[in-house]
Motif scaffolding. Structure first.
Motif, PDB file in Angstrom:
ATOM      1  N   ASP A 147      10.122  35.940  45.346  1.00  0.00           N
ATOM      2  CA  ASP A 147      10.697  36.448  43.925  1.00  0.00           C
ATOM      3  C   ASP A 147       9.778  37.396  43.443  1.00  0.00           C
ATOM      4  N   GLY A 148       9.525  38.606  43.958  1.00  0.00           N
ATOM      5  CA  GLY A 148       8.621  39.643  43.197  1.00  0.00           C
ATOM      6  C   GLY A 148       7.247  39.774  44.225  1.00  0.00           C
ATOM      7  N   ASP A 149       6.163  40.432  43.448  1.00  0.00           N
ATOM      8  CA  ASP A 149       4.863  40.881  44.235  1.00  0.00           C
ATOM      9  C   ASP A 149       4.291  39.582  44.780  1.00  0.00           C
ATOM     10  N   HIS A 150       3.772  39.686  45.753  1.00  0.00           N
ATOM     11  CA  HIS A 150       3.061  38.623  46.403  1.00  0.00           C
ATOM     12  C   HIS A 150       1.736  38.997  47.599  1.00  0.00           C
ATOM     13  N   SER A 160       7.412  44.177  45.536  1.00  0.00           N
ATOM     14  CA  SER A 160       8.912  44.169  45.059  1.00  0.00           C
ATOM     15  C   SER A 160       9.376  45.421  44.544  1.00  0.00           C
ATOM     16  N   VAL A 161      10.173  46.223  45.226  1.00  0.00           N
ATOM     17  CA  VAL A 161      10.309  47.371  44.919  1.00  0.00           C
ATOM     18  C   VAL A 161      11.991  47.740  45.006  1.00  0.00           C
ATOM     19  N   HIS A 164      16.133  51.205  47.572  1.00  0.00           N
ATOM     20  CA  HIS A 164      16.912  51.313  48.723  1.00  0.00           C
ATOM     21  C   HIS A 164      17.996  50.522  48.837  1.00  0.00           C
ATOM     22  N   THR A 165      17.199  49.332  48.761  1.00  0.00           N
ATOM     23  CA  THR A 165      18.179  47.739  48.690  1.00  0.00           C
ATOM     24  C   THR A 165      17.534  47.005  47.648  1.00  0.00           C
ATOM     25  N   GLU A 166      18.393  45.812  47.388  1.00  0.00           N
ATOM     26  CA  GLU A 166      18.015  45.034  45.983  1.00  0.00           C
ATOM     27  C   GLU A 166      16.866  44.263  46.225  1.00  0.00           C
ATOM     28  N   GLY A 167      16.491  44.137  47.207  1.00  0.00           N
ATOM     29  CA  GLY A 167      15.315  43.169  47.971  1.00  0.00           C
ATOM     30  C   GLY A 167      14.161  44.048  48.453  1.00  0.00           C
ATOM     31  N   MET A 168      13.975  45.286  48.436  1.00  0.00           N
ATOM     32  CA  MET A 168      13.003  46.078  49.227  1.00  0.00           C
ATOM     33  C   MET A 168      11.762  45.745  48.852  1.00  0.00           C
ATOM     34  N   GLN A 169      10.952  45.574  49.719  1.00  0.00           N
ATOM     35  CA  GLN A 169       9.304  45.231  49.528  1.00  0.00           C
ATOM     36  C   GLN A 169       8.702  46.409  50.298  1.00  0.00           C
TER      37      GLN A 169
END
Length: 276
Positions: A147-150, A160-161, A164-169
């Motif tokens: 759930d976010g940067d890790h 977490s960016v 392009h998609t909702e959960g792009m990383q």
């Protein structure tokens, strides 16, 4: 400081309709190695006959045979991979997970939810097989939902960016020469990152000299996408796009922010033997 190497594994190509003709789209996975870890970033696409049947597009490579051969070139089997990090779950990035039953698959929780219930324009890119391979893993502890940067391991950061998609990383890897960001489809060609530079694109846009070019396939707004790219630039030294022919094949041995020219961009150069 923990340092790693990155190898580009070109699992195949897709031949996509573009402007009344076909465009070659190289499909990459990435092998990150160092400090005792073998990390695979994205697991690639299915074999071309499967893609042709589903999407009516051609190409080459893909599937289990191609990925196994690429790993073997580096003396590895799927059992040697500690983590499989999915930048997102589109069909050309998240197939073949069944090859890695003992690896930890790492994905943003928002991406899994977005794959199950995608924005309408992206339904065609999320395949049930990718979702099933993730959810049906024999040991659920082999799935890490973020759930976010890790910080995955020392020297490997996940950003977490949504864009392009909702959960792009994006995966940022520490190397001896600096931080390399495996940016996937946040900006899948150099022209998205350097839209005003003639080395990156044959159609430089001076109006974008202080900005980025964002893609048409997106779940978020353009402003959100711009912020996502800026977040990556602030936390890395170079970017490595997913679908550009000019990406370095071995980092940090090859190290550049922008290619020397557009000469190596083969997107519109027919492959040997023509499109099929």
């Amino acid at each position: 400081m923990s340092h790693y190497t990155i190898k580009a594994l070109r699992i195949g190509e897709l031949y996509l309709p573009h402007g009344g003709s076909l465009m070659r789209d190289p499909i990459h996975c990435w092998l990150v190695q160092g400090n005792g870890y073998n990390i695979l970033v994205d697991s690639g696409m299915a074999e071309i006959p499967v893609i042709r049947q589903r999407l009516k597009v051609g190409g080459s490579g893909g599937g289990h045979p191609a990925l196994l051969a690429l790993l073997a070139e580096h003396g590895l089997t799927p059992a040697d991979i500690h983590y499989v990090v999915l930048t997102h779950m589109h069909f050309d990035h998240a197939e073949n997970l069944d090859l890695f039953p003992d690896s930890m698959v790492v994905v943003q929780r928002a991406e899994l939810l977005g794959a199950v219930d995608p924005v309408p324009s992206q339904r065609v890119y999320y395949w049930q097989s990718s979702i099933d391979n993730l959810l049906a893993r024999k040991r659920t502890r082999k799935v890490m939902l973020l759930d976010g940067d890790h910080e995955l391991v020392p020297g490997v950061q996940l950003l977490s960016v949504p864009s392009h998609t909702e959960g792009m990383q994006v995966v940022v890897v520490s190397t001896e020469k600096g931080r390399a960001a495996i940016v996937s489809d946040l900006g899948d060609h150099y022209r998205y990152w350097f839209p005003a530079d003639a080395r990156a694109t044959k159609s430089p846009q001076r109006s974008l000299s202080d900005a980025f070019l964002t893609g048409n396939i997106r779940s978020e707004s353009e402003r959100t996408w711009q912020k996502a790219m800026a977040h990556v630039v602030a936390n890395s030294d170079i970017v490595i796009p997913a679908h550009d022919f000019r990406v370095p094949t071995s980092v940090p041995e090859q190290w550049f922010a922008i290619p020397d020219s557009t000469d190596g961009d083969l997107a519109h150069v027919p492959p040997p033997g023509g499109f099929n």
